[in-house]
Each structure stands twice: as C-alpha cells, then as structure tokens.
Write a protein that holds these residues in place. Structure first.
Motif, PDB file in Angstrom:
ATOM      1  N   GLU A 148     -20.979  17.685  51.484  1.00  0.00           N
ATOM      2  CA  GLU A 148     -21.951  17.676  52.576  1.00  0.00           C
ATOM      3  C   GLU A 148     -21.556  18.654  53.686  1.00  0.00           C
ATOM      4  O   GLU A 148     -22.396  19.188  54.388  1.00  0.00           O
ATOM      5  N   SER A 408     -34.736  24.437  52.996  1.00  0.00           N
ATOM      6  CA  SER A 408     -33.567  23.825  52.373  1.00  0.00           C
ATOM      7  C   SER A 408     -33.072  24.662  51.197  1.00  0.00           C
ATOM      8  O   SER A 408     -33.858  25.161  50.392  1.00  0.00           O
ATOM      9  N   ASN A 412     -29.006  16.388  49.257  1.00  0.00           N
ATOM     10  CA  ASN A 412     -29.361  15.042  48.801  1.00  0.00           C
ATOM     11  C   ASN A 412     -30.523  14.432  49.576  1.00  0.00           C
ATOM     12  O   ASN A 412     -30.954  13.328  49.266  1.00  0.00           O
ATOM     13  N   LEU A 413     -31.038  15.132  50.578  1.00  0.00           N
ATOM     14  CA  LEU A 413     -32.223  14.664  51.289  1.00  0.00           C
ATOM     15  C   LEU A 413     -33.458  15.488  50.965  1.00  0.00           C
ATOM     16  O   LEU A 413     -34.563  14.951  50.883  1.00  0.00           O
ATOM     17  N   TYR A 414     -33.266  16.797  50.785  1.00  0.00           N
ATOM     18  CA  TYR A 414     -34.406  17.697  50.605  1.00  0.00           C
ATOM     19  C   TYR A 414     -34.159  18.618  49.425  1.00  0.00           C
ATOM     20  O   TYR A 414     -33.075  19.178  49.271  1.00  0.00           O
ATOM     21  N   VAL A 420     -38.429  22.178  56.019  1.00  0.00           N
ATOM     22  CA  VAL A 420     -38.140  20.905  56.670  1.00  0.00           C
ATOM     23  C   VAL A 420     -38.269  21.067  58.182  1.00  0.00           C
ATOM     24  O   VAL A 420     -37.701  21.999  58.765  1.00  0.00           O
ATOM     25  N   ARG A 429     -26.520  14.520  59.968  1.00  0.00           N
ATOM     26  CA  ARG A 429     -27.222  13.550  59.130  1.00  0.00           C
ATOM     27  C   ARG A 429     -28.720  13.832  59.024  1.00  0.00           C
ATOM     28  O   ARG A 429     -29.391  13.293  58.144  1.00  0.00           O
ATOM     29  N   ASP A 430     -29.261  14.663  59.909  1.00  0.00           N
ATOM     30  CA  ASP A 430     -30.679  15.004  59.823  1.00  0.00           C
ATOM     31  C   ASP A 430     -30.959  15.940  58.659  1.00  0.00           C
ATOM     32  O   ASP A 430     -32.092  16.002  58.179  1.00  0.00           O
ATOM     33  N   PHE A 432     -28.648  16.125  55.882  1.00  0.00           N
ATOM     34  CA  PHE A 432     -27.923  15.652  54.709  1.00  0.00           C
ATOM     35  C   PHE A 432     -27.595  14.183  54.927  1.00  0.00           C
ATOM     36  O   PHE A 432     -27.276  13.778  56.043  1.00  0.00           O
ATOM     37  N   ALA A 433     -27.681  13.385  53.875  1.00  0.00           N
ATOM     38  CA  ALA A 433     -27.396  11.948  53.990  1.00  0.00           C
ATOM     39  C   ALA A 433     -25.898  11.748  54.150  1.00  0.00           C
ATOM     40  O   ALA A 433     -25.140  11.761  53.190  1.00  0.00           O
ATOM     41  N   THR A 434     -25.465  11.592  55.388  1.00  0.00           N
ATOM     42  CA  THR A 434     -24.055  11.470  55.716  1.00  0.00           C
ATOM     43  C   THR A 434     -23.922  10.657  56.995  1.00  0.00           C
ATOM     44  O   THR A 434     -24.881  10.525  57.757  1.00  0.00           O
TER      45      THR A 434
END
Length: 458
Positions: A148, A408, A412-414, A420, A429-430, A432-434
């Motif tokens: 990430e 992107s 793992n989010l987009y 985006v 975290r906006d 990437f899921a972290t």
C-alpha cells in the motif's frame, strides 16, 4: 519507464532543487553472506532473493552504478528468519523468527520478503536491547503493511527485480540485541493462503549512521532556492512568495495567485541523505493535483533532535531493504512541525513518489513521523501540513478545500484506469484500503484543509 518533465504550471516559480550525481564506480565484490545474514551498504543492492544470491554490484532502474562500501555511512544487517521451535501454529512456515541474539548497533527495524505483491497476513513483533545495557524492551508490534506504500505496479520502480515486500519500519533507538517473531493469522477455511507466511522473510536492522559533517555534499549540485551546501530552504512571507511567483509568470500574470507563504524546509543535505544510495535520475509527472497525508508508523519514541536520524533510517530501509529508487515520500514532518525534503528531484517540481499505491502520479506524499492510530498528532505537525500544502499546491493552482480527479493505476479500492474524485488534501486511506495515516491524524485533515486554504488567502 520514461522520465517526464514537470509542466510549466507552477514549477517555474523558482529554480528546481535537482541533485545530479556522479557516483563512485561499483565495487568488484561485495561481502558474502554469513550464517547469520548479510550487510547492505551500497546503492541499489539486489534484494530479490536470499543474501547468498545477492553477491556483486547491481544497477538501479535508471542504470546508475552502486556505491562502494567505503562511501556509505550507516549499515543494514539482514538476517534470515527461521521456523521457531515448539511452535503450535499449523506448518513450519506459519511462525518464524529469531531467538534473542547480539548484533551490531542499529536503531530501526523492519521485516522484508521476496515478493512485493504478496501480503503478510499475520503479526510481527520485536523486542530489543538498549545498546550497552542488559535492558530489553517489551514486545512491540510492527505494522505489517506491504504494497500500500509502494511504487505503482506498472512503473520501472514498481516492477524492478529489486523490489520486495516490507513491513513499516519501527524506530527503536540505539540497540545491540534483538528478538523477533512473525506469526501467520487468518481463516484457512475462508482464505487458504492466509495461514502461510511469505517466502524469504528477513529481519532488517538499520543503523542510520551519524549526521555528516557540514560542507558541500559530494557529487551533488544545488541551484535556485538554496546554495549547494545549504541545510535549509528559508521561509518567505506570503507577499514575497506571491511576488516571486508573479515574476516567473511574466509581465502579464493571469490573476493574483492563491498561494501560501513558502515554509522553511530542511534539505536532504540538512538531514544527512547519502546521495550515493538512491537512483541517479528523477521521474516527474505533469502536475501536483493532490496531497496524500501519511504516518510513517515508525512509532512515537523519538525526539525532534533525532528526527534526521529517523529519516535517514527510513531512507535506507526504502532503498536498500524495500528496493525502491529513493525514499518514498516527497516530504516528511516531525512532531515539532519541522518540514523535510523527501524524494530528490526538486521541491517545486511534480516528483513521482512511492507513497500511495495507484495514485503516485500527479500527487505528492507527506508523511508525519510517528504512529497515530491512538495517539493524537501534535498541533505543530498538523499546522506544518497546512503550511506545506498551501505553498506547494498553490504552485499548481490547487485549492486545499477542493476536490480533484486522479486516475488510478490499480489498487484494492479502485480498478486501474478509473477516474477517482478525491479531496485535494486526502489521507492515504482515501486512495487505498489501509489504516494509514492513523485514525487520529486522519481526523485532523479537515482542520488542515481549512488552515491551508486560509494561508492561501481563500
């Protein structure tokens, strides 16, 4: 990957801080790995496999040579992990570590593995012995994030054979003893691959080296914002910053610029960067449309006088252990509000970093030294974020309270290629899921946006 020149929008406000290097020729041989591990002391060390397979010099993604051991202050001890005896986990690969042992001095620790695309689903804990004492710390958790915080996958940096998976680095202070345990966690029924650990696990013990003596940094040049051997770029008032920008735009400026006063920035020379470690060339994108805020997850047990050492340790860890071309962040901020130049290439330019997987293009990464999951960031650090973004985003005409679109590069989010809509000042975290930048720091970003816009005069 081609290097793209920064656009003329905003970057002409001042001459860039670019540091071309003349590196020492590569050594003809590197120390062979011992039974307990190996040392990484040169630029672009090949970190794709076990230490025994990494003998000999390697080239960085831009083809520049490595440095010899004699030119590099500090060191990195790399120790292979082994299955722990008496483990009750399923399979020998499900729990690995090192029993307590004496080692050479180090101050920062992390764990790396072979494949940067593989996640470490588990828990990493270390305990350390303070240098010259018999005092051992309690067990400390090391954040296990991997890709990430990383170069984008389709770039030369992200696809380099040197790139490795890595935990966050943890600052532990001067130590000469260490013990580590890595335990796989996960639901084997739901995800069969989550109860096995990644291959090639190694403990990285980083000695950041002493602060270099004052003087001209070897093999570098600096022009424009600061003299060659300057340790800082001085602050300017808002009026001075605006006059400088308007002068660079020409005799008929479009409009009065919205830009904050230039903050004081400690240069790479100021925090003691060994320029022979990083890649020689630079990679630019067209502009800076957004800023991503991070925490380094390296812990809060540092003093502001130690911040340069922490940054030198992270720099070595990103380059020699994780296999990146340079430190991943464009800027760093300490708990006292000091701002530091991060990745080389020019503080006014759109330098591509390795901070937010999928969104490293047309953005910049700002990392606050520390861990802010439950600890509140210092007000000085939040204000430094506001000052830095007001100035740097202002160079590119961006509104800190606004929204923007970034494409992107995959995460793992987009999905790759998706446009985006994001805040101009976003948390990691906006994109990437972290957990980064930690709940407490993330909660301060609204305040940072408002303050940044106010510095710009909006």
């Amino acid at each position: 990957m081609r290097d793209y020149l920064a656009s003329s929008i905003g970057v002409t406000c001042a001459a860039a801080l670019v540091l071309p290097l003349t590196l020492t020729a590569p050594a003809q041989a590197r120390p062979s790995a011992s039974a307990t591990g190996s040392d990484r002391t040169g630029a672009a060390a090949d970190v794709a496999g076990p230490a025994a397979d990494r003998a000999g010099p390697a080239a960085d993604p831009a083809g520049s040579p490595v440095a010899t051991e004699a030119t590099v202050p500090g060191s990195t001890q790399s120790l292979p992990l082994a299955p722990l005896s008496g483990t009750r986990a399923v399979g020998a690969a499900a729990e690995q570590g090192l029993t307590p042992r004496n080692v050479r001095r180090f101050s920062l620790v992390g764990v790396v593995w072979n494949d940067p695309a593989t996640e470490l689903h588990g828990r990493v804990q270390v305990r350390t012995r303070a240098e010259g004492t018999t005092h051992w710390s309690g067990w400390q958790d090391v954040e296990t994030h991997s890709h990430e915080h990383a170069p984008d996958p389709d770039t030369a940096e992200g696809s380099s054979h040197r790139a490795r998976g890595s935990t966050a680095p943890l600052w532990v202070g001067d130590s000469d003893g260490v013990e580590v345990r890595v335990r796989a966690e996960g639901d084997r029924a739901a995800a069969p691959d989550t109860r096995a650990l990644p291959g090639g696990l190694r403990l990285e013990l980083v000695d950041p080296g002493a602060q270099p003596a004052a003087g001209t940094p070897k093999g570098s040049s600096r022009a424009g914002l600061a003299p060659q051997a300057a340790t800082e770029i001085p602050a300017l008032s808002k009026e001075q910053t605006e006059r400088e920008l308007l002068a660079e735009q020409g005799s008929a400026p479009r409009t009065q610029p919205y830009i904050g006063p230039r903050p004081r920035i400690i240069t790479r020379h100021g925090w003691g960067a060994d320029e022979s470690l990083r890649a020689r060339s630079f990679v630019y994108t067209s502009k800076v449309k957004a800023a991503f805020v991070h925490h380094t997850a390296s812990g809060n047990k540092y003093s502001c006088s130690q911040a340069p050492s922490v940054i030198r340790g992270i720099y070595r860890y990103h380059v020699l252990s994780s296999g990146w071309r340079d430190i991943g962040y464009n800027f760093l901020v300490d708990k006292c509000g000091n701002i530091y130049e991060g990745r080389a290439g020019g503080v006014t330019k759109a330098v591509m970093g390795a901070h937010t997987l999928g969104f490293n293009s047309n953005s910049m990464g700002i990392a606050v030294l520390g861990t802010f999951s439950s600890t509140k960031p210092a007000a000085a650090a939040v204000n430094a974020i506001a000052k830095l973004t007001a100035w740097k985003l202002g160079l590119f005409g961006a509104n800190p309270r606004g929204k923007t679109y970034l494409k992107s590069a995959g995460g793992n989010l987009y999905r790759k290629g998706k446009n985006v809509r994001l805040n101009v000042i976003s948390g990691h975290r906006d994109g990437f899921a972290t957990e980064c930048p930690g709940k407490q720091l993330y909660g301060k970003l609204g305040s940072a946006r408002s303050t940044s816009a106010r510095y710009q005069g909006r």
